[in-house]
Design an enzyme around this catalytic site. Structure first.
Site, PDB file in Angstrom:
ATOM      1  N   GLY A  40       0.745  -1.281  -0.042  1.00 41.71           N
ATOM      2  CA  GLY A  40      -0.033  -0.055  -0.064  1.00 41.71           C
ATOM      3  C   GLY A  40       0.920   1.159   0.033  1.00 41.71           C
ATOM      4  N   GLU A  46       4.977  -6.818   0.410  1.00 42.18           N
ATOM      5  CA  GLU A  46       4.581  -7.197  -0.698  1.00 42.18           C
ATOM      6  C   GLU A  46       4.208  -6.054  -1.779  1.00 42.18           C
ATOM      7  OE1 GLU A  46       1.988 -10.570   0.714  1.00 42.18           O
ATOM      8  OE2 GLU A  46       0.522  -8.709   0.525  1.00 42.18           O
ATOM      9  N   PRO A  47       5.104  -5.221  -2.103  1.00 38.59           N
ATOM     10  CA  PRO A  47       5.178  -4.039  -2.880  1.00 38.59           C
ATOM     11  C   PRO A  47       4.734  -4.382  -4.353  1.00 38.59           C
ATOM     12  CG  PRO A  47       7.259  -4.169  -2.504  1.00 38.59           C
ATOM     13  CD  PRO A  47       6.644  -5.262  -1.813  1.00 38.59           C
ATOM     14  N   GLY A  48       3.668  -3.688  -4.903  1.00 38.82           N
ATOM     15  CA  GLY A  48       3.499  -3.969  -6.379  1.00 38.82           C
ATOM     16  C   GLY A  48       4.048  -2.375  -6.944  1.00 38.82           C
ATOM     17  N   ARG A  89      -7.175   3.253 -15.382  1.00 33.60           N
ATOM     18  CA  ARG A  89      -7.090   3.873 -14.098  1.00 33.60           C
ATOM     19  C   ARG A  89      -7.967   5.067 -14.101  1.00 33.60           C
ATOM     20  NH1 ARG A  89      -3.976   2.425 -10.500  1.00 33.60           N
ATOM     21  NH2 ARG A  89      -3.384   4.534 -10.241  1.00 33.60           N
ATOM     22  N   TYR A 106     -10.752   4.677 -11.212  1.00 31.34           N
ATOM     23  CA  TYR A 106     -10.051   5.307  -9.990  1.00 31.34           C
ATOM     24  C   TYR A 106      -9.822   6.794  -9.963  1.00 31.34           C
ATOM     25  CZ  TYR A 106      -8.533   0.382  -9.227  1.00 31.34           C
ATOM     26  OH  TYR A 106      -8.153  -0.997  -9.199  1.00 31.34           O
ATOM     27  N   CYS A 166     -15.631   3.951 -28.126  1.00 28.86           N
ATOM     28  CA  CYS A 166     -17.101   4.450 -28.340  1.00 28.86           C
ATOM     29  C   CYS A 166     -17.836   4.390 -27.088  1.00 28.86           C
ATOM     30  CB  CYS A 166     -17.877   3.648 -29.220  1.00 28.86           C
ATOM     31  SG  CYS A 166     -17.077   4.065 -31.079  1.00 28.86           S
ATOM     32  N   TYR A 219      -0.827  -1.789 -12.550  1.00 30.15           N
ATOM     33  CA  TYR A 219      -2.099  -1.970 -13.038  1.00 30.15           C
ATOM     34  C   TYR A 219      -2.578  -1.382 -14.048  1.00 30.15           C
ATOM     35  CZ  TYR A 219      -1.425  -3.264  -7.981  1.00 30.15           C
ATOM     36  OH  TYR A 219      -0.912  -3.996  -6.849  1.00 30.15           O
TER      37      TYR A 219
HETATM   38  C1  LIG Z   1      -2.422  -5.893  -4.575  1.00 26.17           C
HETATM   39  C2  LIG Z   1      -1.832  -6.510  -3.363  1.00 26.17           C
HETATM   40  C3  LIG Z   1      -0.447  -6.125  -3.147  1.00 26.17           C
HETATM   41  C4  LIG Z   1       0.185  -4.704  -3.728  1.00 26.17           C
HETATM   42  O1  LIG Z   1      -0.519  -3.616  -3.362  1.00 26.17           O
HETATM   43  P1  LIG Z   1       0.401  -2.229  -4.152  1.00 26.17           P
HETATM   44  O2  LIG Z   1      -0.301  -1.179  -3.556  1.00 26.17           O
HETATM   45  O3  LIG Z   1       0.644  -2.331  -5.515  1.00 26.17           O
HETATM   46  O4  LIG Z   1       1.777  -2.233  -3.534  1.00 26.17           O
HETATM   47  C5  LIG Z   1       0.106  -6.582  -1.924  1.00 26.17           C
HETATM   48  N1  LIG Z   1      -0.729  -7.620  -1.274  1.00 26.17           N
HETATM   49  C6  LIG Z   1      -1.540  -8.181  -1.569  1.00 26.17           C
HETATM   50  C7  LIG Z   1      -2.456  -9.081  -0.692  1.00 26.17           C
HETATM   51  C8  LIG Z   1      -2.408  -7.457  -2.538  1.00 26.17           C
HETATM   52  O5  LIG Z   1      -3.499  -7.885  -3.125  1.00 26.17           O
END
Ligand SMILES: *Cc1c(COP(=O)(O)O)cnc(C)c1O
Length: 401
Positions: free
Chosen positions: A218, A259-261, A298, A302, A328, A356
């Protein structure tokens, strides 16, 4: 990335196209590990769903990252990219017991987020250690679509259900080896995060067999100028210290996991589109690009504000535009945005297009999904071909009635 490099990539590979700067992924990864360098055992799971291209997965594996997955398919892609099962954590929500069992057979760490599934799984497989996802009911950010820790969230096992959870663990004789939380995609206030962490520490005392605590992600990255971002360095300093202190009390060295994305890949990405036409109406000037929410949803989903640059005319006079797509349906990328003067044929670069973005692309309006390029050490590597008509026809079963 340099504007002329991006322009050259658009020329060489066509548009629309996603470009990822591997150096940025690398520097973000290093920034995170450095912020937590005082933690004895740190594990960064890259959240695969943000950007699941195999070449990107291989690259983050090479950096030393582990993997966070939310579906059996992501697990399979992770294994294909070369992650070993013990480097993968699986954090599904609302999936079947069968899918969880399939992943457990691959010897991947399971993270369970419902009491019902915990009981079912624990009864059948008491010898498989399981991590549990806790909902600490702490609000992260203000947007309830991306905040998943609130009371109405479908994610996690409520902290208030702890007595029942402990009873299930005892009755089944299963082993809980990890605790997890993921409060959402908008952490601005470090104190809120630390507060949620305290709830996790408090909960952790109730489990004797932990080997790790996973604090999810997050982490917020800036999208527009003056945007606030998560102060990773400050969080690292505060949480590392507190975590080691907890380990001392717990009596065993645990692994601190994240767990960063978004944090790892968002800023690495650029989405390049070409301007098909400029359309002046009574109220605005539209720049219409060769894309739409089918490629980048997005902004519509969002309200995300992706910074847009006209890389074909970076010195041009600034004017106000509404940047829209060719779908369209209303597909506004940006409203009333100041951009260097745009002409037909110009290439617009959308920033923060790593996380994303491609992953949420679709074939709506029967458009092809874009190609993807990974940029590293002066070289542009094509990592996904642009689709063709065959991709649209694939899996269609034609019947004549
Ligand atoms: C999507 C997700 C993340 C990554 O969140 P980010 O905001 O992209 O860092 C981490 N853990 C879990 C379980 C997720 O579903």
């Amino acid at each position: 990335m340099q504007q002329d490099t991006l322009l050259q990539i658009a020329k060489d590979f066509g548009s629309p196209i996603y470009v990822y700067d591997a150096h940025k992924i690398e520097s973000q990864y290093q920034r995170l590990t450095k912020a937590f360098q005082d933690v004895n055992q740190l594990k960064i799971h890259y959240a695969a769903k943000a950007l699941t291209n195999l070449s990107v997965l291989k690259f983050v594996a090479k950096l030393g990252a582990a993997l966070d997955t939310v579906s059996v398919q992501e697990v399979q892609l992770g294994l294909r990219a070369g992650f070993s099962p013990d480097q993968i954590i699986y954090t599904p929500n609302g999936v079947s017991l069968k899918e969880i069992e399939t992943v457990a057979e691959l010897v991947v760490q399971i993270n369970i987020d419902s009491l019902d599934l915990l009981e079912q799984f624990g009864t059948k497989h008491p010898k498989t250690p399981v991590c549990i996802r806790i909902n600490p009911h702490v609000m992260a950010g203000g947007n309830t679509n991306i905040s998943v820790g609130h009371i109405d969230s479908k994610f996690g096992i409520s902290i208030h259900q702890m007595p029942l959870l402990l009873r299930i663990v005892e009755n089944t004789g299963m082993t809980i080896n990890g605790l997890h939380m993921h409060t959402g995609s908008d952490i601005l206030d470090i104190d809120v995060f630390l507060y949620a962490s305290e709830i996790l520490f408090e909960t952790a005392k109730k489990f004797k067999d932990l080997t790790f605590i996973d604090f999810g992600s997050g982490f917020k990255v800036p999208y527009k100028t003056n945007d606030i971002e998560t102060n990773i360095e400050e969080l690292g300093e505060k949480l590392s210290h507190r975590f080691q202190q907890f380990c001392d009390n717990y009596g065993r060295e645990l692994t601190l996991a994240f767990e960063p994305g978004k944090f790892l890949v968002s800023q690495s990405g650029y989405f390049l589109t070409k301007v098909n036409a400029i359309k002046q109406t009574t109220s605005t000037v539209f720049a219409q690009v060769d894309s739409g929410f089918n490629h980048l949803i997005r902004p519509m989903l969002y309200g995300a504000q992706h910074h847009i640059e006209n890389i074909s005319n970076p010195e041009g006079k600034e004017r106000f535009y509404s940047v829209v797509g060719y779908i369209c349906e209303t597909d506004t990328f940006a409203n009333n945005r100041r951009i260097n003067e745009i002409s037909e044929g110009d290439i617009l670069a959308f920033h923060n297009a790593g996380a994303y973005c491609f992953m949420m692309a679709s074939n709506y309006n029967s458009r092809y999904r874009p190609a993807e390029v990974l940029w590293y050490q002066g070289q542009a590597h094509l990592i996904r071909n642009r689709e063709t008509l065959d991709d649209l026809l694939h899996n269609q079963v034609v019947v004549e009635l």
